[in-house]
Design a protein around this motif. Structure first.
Motif, mmCIF file in Angstrom:
data_model
loop_
_atom_site.group_PDB
_atom_site.id
_atom_site.type_symbol
_atom_site.label_atom_id
_atom_site.label_comp_id
_atom_site.label_asym_id
_atom_site.label_seq_id
_atom_site.Cartn_x
_atom_site.Cartn_y
_atom_site.Cartn_z
ATOM 1 N N GLU A 140 0.833 -1.205 0.000
ATOM 2 C CA GLU A 140 0.000 0.000 0.000
ATOM 3 C C GLU A 140 0.869 1.256 0.000
ATOM 4 O O GLU A 140 0.584 2.212 -0.713
ATOM 5 N N ALA A 193 0.938 3.964 -2.953
ATOM 6 C CA ALA A 193 0.504 5.328 -2.634
ATOM 7 C C ALA A 193 1.575 6.365 -2.933
ATOM 8 O O ALA A 193 1.263 7.537 -3.134
ATOM 9 N N SER A 194 2.838 5.956 -2.976
ATOM 10 C CA SER A 194 3.922 6.908 -3.204
ATOM 11 C C SER A 194 4.145 7.102 -4.696
ATOM 12 O O SER A 194 4.379 6.142 -5.425
#
Length: 160
Positions: free
Chosen positions: A85, A89-90
């Motif tokens: 995750e 997300a980055s």
């Protein structure tokens, strides 16, 4: 297997491993060993007296191996999902790192060497905010290959 049975085993495994990692469990185990040791003279340190502790500890150890492994597998899976995750997300992280736990040991060693090289590059930078990534390294590699290829074909290497 039924969902209820899976949940029961998982819940019991989680509870047992949590309890066995507690100070109280250590105290109980220590107490059992202490009582066993104190009763040695009473039973004349007989073979049966020794067999009781050997059998008991063997059974407990055998069962605990499976419970601990179950707990570690669950924790490992949860950690991998959390890391996936974070990677997803980055916007600067390489999505190629998602699910790398499925790679072979040899493939993981290749990645480890790459990241060791990135660490060396980062240490050499004066600016601690400089970012290195697999994608940036691949773009640079392709660029360098193109320049070298151009030089071998008679190009002077000058950029537009």
């Amino acid at each position: 297997m039924e969902r209820g049975k899976i949940n029961f085993f998982e819940k019991m495994a989680t509870r047992i491993t949590a309890w066995t990692g507690s100070s109280m469990a250590f105290g109980v185990a220590f107490g059992i060993i202490l009582v066993w040791g104190i009763t040695g003279p009473i039973f004349g340190y007989s073979d049966t007296w020794q067999l009781v502790i050997n059998t008991g500890t063997t059974i407990v150890t055998f069962l605990m191996v499976f419970l601990i492994q179950k707990s570690q597998n669950k924790d490992s899976k949860a950690i991998q999902l959390k890391l996936n995750e974070l990677i997803a997300a980055s916007r600067f992280a390489s999505n190629r790192m998602v699910d790398i736990e499925d790679l072979s040991e040899t493939e993981l060693d290749v990645l480890r060497r790459f990241y060791q090289k990135l660490a060396e590059m980062s240490e050499a930078d004066n600016d601690i905010h400089t970012s290195h990534s697999i994608d940036a390294a691949q773009r640079l590699h392709k660029h360098k290959k193109g320049v070298v290829s151009g030089l071998t074909n008679g190009d002077t290497g000058s950029q537009e």
